[in-house]
Scaffold this active site. Structure first.
Site, mmCIF file in Angstrom:
data_model
loop_
_atom_site.group_PDB
_atom_site.id
_atom_site.type_symbol
_atom_site.label_atom_id
_atom_site.label_comp_id
_atom_site.label_asym_id
_atom_site.label_seq_id
_atom_site.Cartn_x
_atom_site.Cartn_y
_atom_site.Cartn_z
ATOM 1 N N ASN A 157 0.840 -1.205 -0.056
ATOM 2 C CA ASN A 157 -0.134 0.083 0.136
ATOM 3 C C ASN A 157 0.927 1.120 -0.059
ATOM 4 O OD1 ASN A 157 -1.749 1.947 0.353
ATOM 5 N ND2 ASN A 157 -2.590 1.100 2.235
ATOM 6 N N LYS A 208 3.032 1.005 3.340
ATOM 7 C CA LYS A 208 2.816 -0.191 4.315
ATOM 8 C C LYS A 208 3.265 -1.632 3.439
ATOM 9 C CE LYS A 208 -0.366 2.045 7.177
ATOM 10 N NZ LYS A 208 -1.783 2.594 6.980
ATOM 11 N N ARG A 261 -2.533 -2.282 -3.459
ATOM 12 C CA ARG A 261 -3.667 -1.213 -3.412
ATOM 13 C C ARG A 261 -3.516 -0.206 -4.576
ATOM 14 N NH1 ARG A 261 -4.644 3.792 0.375
ATOM 15 N NH2 ARG A 261 -6.852 4.223 -0.016
ATOM 16 N N HIS A 300 -12.525 4.230 -0.632
ATOM 17 C CA HIS A 300 -12.543 3.283 0.281
ATOM 18 C C HIS A 300 -13.461 1.995 -0.151
ATOM 19 C CE1 HIS A 300 -12.140 6.840 3.497
ATOM 20 N NE2 HIS A 300 -10.719 6.320 3.320
ATOM 21 N N LEU A 324 -14.941 5.839 9.099
ATOM 22 C CA LEU A 324 -14.397 6.936 9.962
ATOM 23 C C LEU A 324 -12.876 6.887 10.257
ATOM 24 C CD1 LEU A 324 -17.568 7.376 12.062
ATOM 25 C CD2 LEU A 324 -17.155 8.257 9.688
ATOM 26 N N ARG A 365 -9.111 17.000 5.892
ATOM 27 C CA ARG A 365 -9.921 17.488 4.345
ATOM 28 C C ARG A 365 -11.411 18.030 4.742
ATOM 29 N NH1 ARG A 365 -9.676 11.850 1.531
ATOM 30 N NH2 ARG A 365 -7.806 11.478 2.708
ATOM 31 N N GLY A 398 -10.594 3.897 12.090
ATOM 32 C CA GLY A 398 -9.876 4.419 13.326
ATOM 33 C C GLY A 398 -10.909 5.035 14.536
ATOM 34 N N GLU A 423 -8.607 -3.961 5.262
ATOM 35 C CA GLU A 423 -8.435 -3.790 3.798
ATOM 36 C C GLU A 423 -7.138 -4.553 3.179
ATOM 37 O OE1 GLU A 423 -8.483 0.424 4.904
ATOM 38 O OE2 GLU A 423 -9.237 0.958 2.943
HETATM 39 P P1 AMP Z 1 -7.262 5.611 10.612
HETATM 40 O O1 AMP Z 1 -7.059 6.485 9.581
HETATM 41 O O2 AMP Z 1 -8.421 4.481 10.288
HETATM 42 O O3 AMP Z 1 -5.973 4.962 11.221
HETATM 43 O O4 AMP Z 1 -8.118 6.405 11.741
HETATM 44 C C1 AMP Z 1 -7.239 7.261 12.472
HETATM 45 C C2 AMP Z 1 -8.059 8.221 13.208
HETATM 46 O O5 AMP Z 1 -8.658 7.331 14.385
HETATM 47 C C3 AMP Z 1 -7.420 9.161 14.027
HETATM 48 O O6 AMP Z 1 -8.142 10.471 14.064
HETATM 49 C C4 AMP Z 1 -7.147 8.729 15.484
HETATM 50 O O7 AMP Z 1 -7.292 9.890 16.394
HETATM 51 C C5 AMP Z 1 -8.644 7.981 15.745
HETATM 52 N N1 AMP Z 1 -8.716 7.438 16.778
HETATM 53 C C6 AMP Z 1 -7.934 6.150 16.934
HETATM 54 N N2 AMP Z 1 -8.227 5.486 18.335
HETATM 55 C C7 AMP Z 1 -9.051 6.502 18.629
HETATM 56 C C8 AMP Z 1 -9.885 6.576 19.846
HETATM 57 N N3 AMP Z 1 -9.684 5.604 20.855
HETATM 58 N N4 AMP Z 1 -10.818 7.797 20.158
HETATM 59 C C9 AMP Z 1 -10.857 8.477 19.316
HETATM 60 N N5 AMP Z 1 -10.214 8.635 18.028
HETATM 61 C C10 AMP Z 1 -9.596 7.470 17.924
#
Ligand code: AMP
Length: 401
Positions: free
Chosen positions: A9, A16, A86, A175, A204, A236, A325, A380
């Site tokens: 990726n 990654k 990806r 996505h 999200l 964004r 996340g 993914e």
């Molecule tokens: P990702 O791009 O899927 O890795 O998601 C990243 C986002 O997930 C970032 O905004 C992180 O702050 C959020 N995130 C991860 N763990 C938590 C948590 N325990 N509470 C709130 N947001 C989180």
């Protein structure tokens, strides 16, 4: 050859790499960051010793170093049976994953105008892995492919027809691999088949998108021509009034200034003035930082609005699904969003909402909720590994037959 599968990726300045065994269990993964910069850096997850990279290492140098590191640590014993990549934009050419040959590479190149930051680095990853493993099948899995089932009323903008026919201006959605995985996993949790399962899937993360899935197929999604449209994201803006461009131009901003601002300085970062990280924002808001609370409020309200909008594309709803996340980890964001959905009859159970997350998928809605809500961790890489193995085997059978 061993039976492993590599998943690549490549992002604009990072990549990654994941290694799966023949049962599609992840063996290990690795990360390279700050590529093409003097402090380029790589490491295998869970291993404290960094993998040495030359200063200014390119994507291909980082991939070569990481593959060697996997071999040195005996994580890989031979050549993989397939490499999955990806690829962000497959335009209207790719409705599903594709074995990579010269024609596939040309088609990915042709889509680069639609994803100038992503497709060229995705291609760099493909070329690097082809050089390392010239006899191993390589497979491209596209972020856009799953959304190729959108009906025309959902993918066309209300613009003159020539924008679409001459320049491909339409909604593509992104996505897709994650939303596809949600459709499969939600069906499993609901004890149904994907072909009879209809969900709204909210991915999200740092990037955010939401998709309406009717009987297993994507029928509407919030991202459009680019991944900028739709929900509020880490940096964004999501939706803005298109009249903004003219207005900001009259204030002296160039097209490039506006592009940078909407992509890198907006969203949670722009509203809070502090960070794009939702966890930090929740902490700041708890300490009374009002702009952080506002960023959370706008994020949740926009998300709830889109959940409502997605119901226009569905004739039934089996579940609302949270992933990514934020979607997997933040009970607070899920709850704040659900508060706007009372008219739809969606109600979360506070205990279940706290309990389920990244490490445990499941239902978070109360028994009285008109529609179930689920949390499902996305994966993914696993989808890409499965697709790579499936197409590599199909390709081998085809050439034998
Ligand atoms: P990702 O791009 O899927 O890795 O998601 C990243 C986002 O997930 C970032 O905004 C992180 O702050 C959020 N995130 C991860 N763990 C938590 C948590 N325990 N509470 C709130 N947001 C989180």
């Amino acid at each position: 050859m061993d039976d492993s599968i590599l998943v690549v990726n490549c992002g604009s300045s990072s990549l990654k790499l994941a290694l799966f065994d023949h049962d599609h269990q992840k063996i290990t993964s690795a990360l390279a960051e700050r590529l093409n910069q003097s402090d380029a850096f790589a490491r295998i997850n869970g291993d404290e010793t960094p993998v040495h990279l030359p200063s200014g290492a390119s994507h291909s140098q980082a991939l070569a170093a990481l593959v060697n590191a996997f071999k040195d640590r005996a994580l890989m014993t031979g050549e993989p049976m397939a490499v999955g990549h990806r690829v962000v934009h497959g335009g209207e050419t790719f409705r599903e994953a594709s074995l990579i040959d010269d024609q596939t590479v040309s088609a990915i190149e042709a889509c680069a105008a639609l994803a100038p930051l992503h497709n060229p680095v995705n291609l760099a990853g493909i070329r690097a892995m082809q050089a390392l493993f010239p006899n191993v099948p390589q497979v491209a899995v596209f972020d856009t492919a799953y959304h190729q089932t959108l009906p025309e009323r959902a993918y066309r903008y209300a613009l003159p027809e020539r924008c679409y026919s001459d320049w491909g201006v339409r909604r593509y959605g992104f996505h897709g691999t994650s939303h596809y995985f949600m459709a499969q996993q939600a069906a499993r949790l609901l004890e149904k088949t994907p072909a009879t399962t209809s969900i709204i899937s909210a991915h999200l993360g740092n990037g955010c998108s939401i998709t309406a899935i009717q009987n297993g197929l994507s029928v509407d999604t919030s991202m459009g021509l680019t991944p900028l449209e739709g929900l509020v994201m880490g940096t964004r803006s999501g939706d803005v009034d298109p009249g903004l461009f003219d207005y900001l131009a009259s204030r002296g901003m160039s097209a490039n200034d506006v592009h940078e601002m909407l992509n890198k300085e907006s969203g949670l970062q722009g509203l809070s003035g502090q960070t794009n990280d939702m966890r930090t924002l929740c902490e700041l808001a708890d300490h009374g930082h009002e702009p952080s609370q506002l960023a959370i409020d706008v994020f949740c309200f926009r998300l709830a609005r889109y959940i409502g909008a997605m119901t226009a594309s569905l004739t039934k709803l089996d579940a609302l699904v949270f992933t990514g996340g934020i979607g997997e980890n933040s009970a607070r964001i899920r709850q704040d969003t659900a508060r706007h959905l009372r008219l739809l009859g969606i109600e979360l159970d506070p205990d279940l909402n706290q309990h389920h997350g990244r490490w445990s998928d499941g239902r978070i809605s109360s028994p009285d909720s008109c529609y179930p809500a689920l949390v499902i961790p996305t994966n993914e890489e696993l989808v890409i590994a499965r697709e790579a193995a499936r197409l590599a085997v199909a390709g081998a059978e085809h050439s034998e037959g």
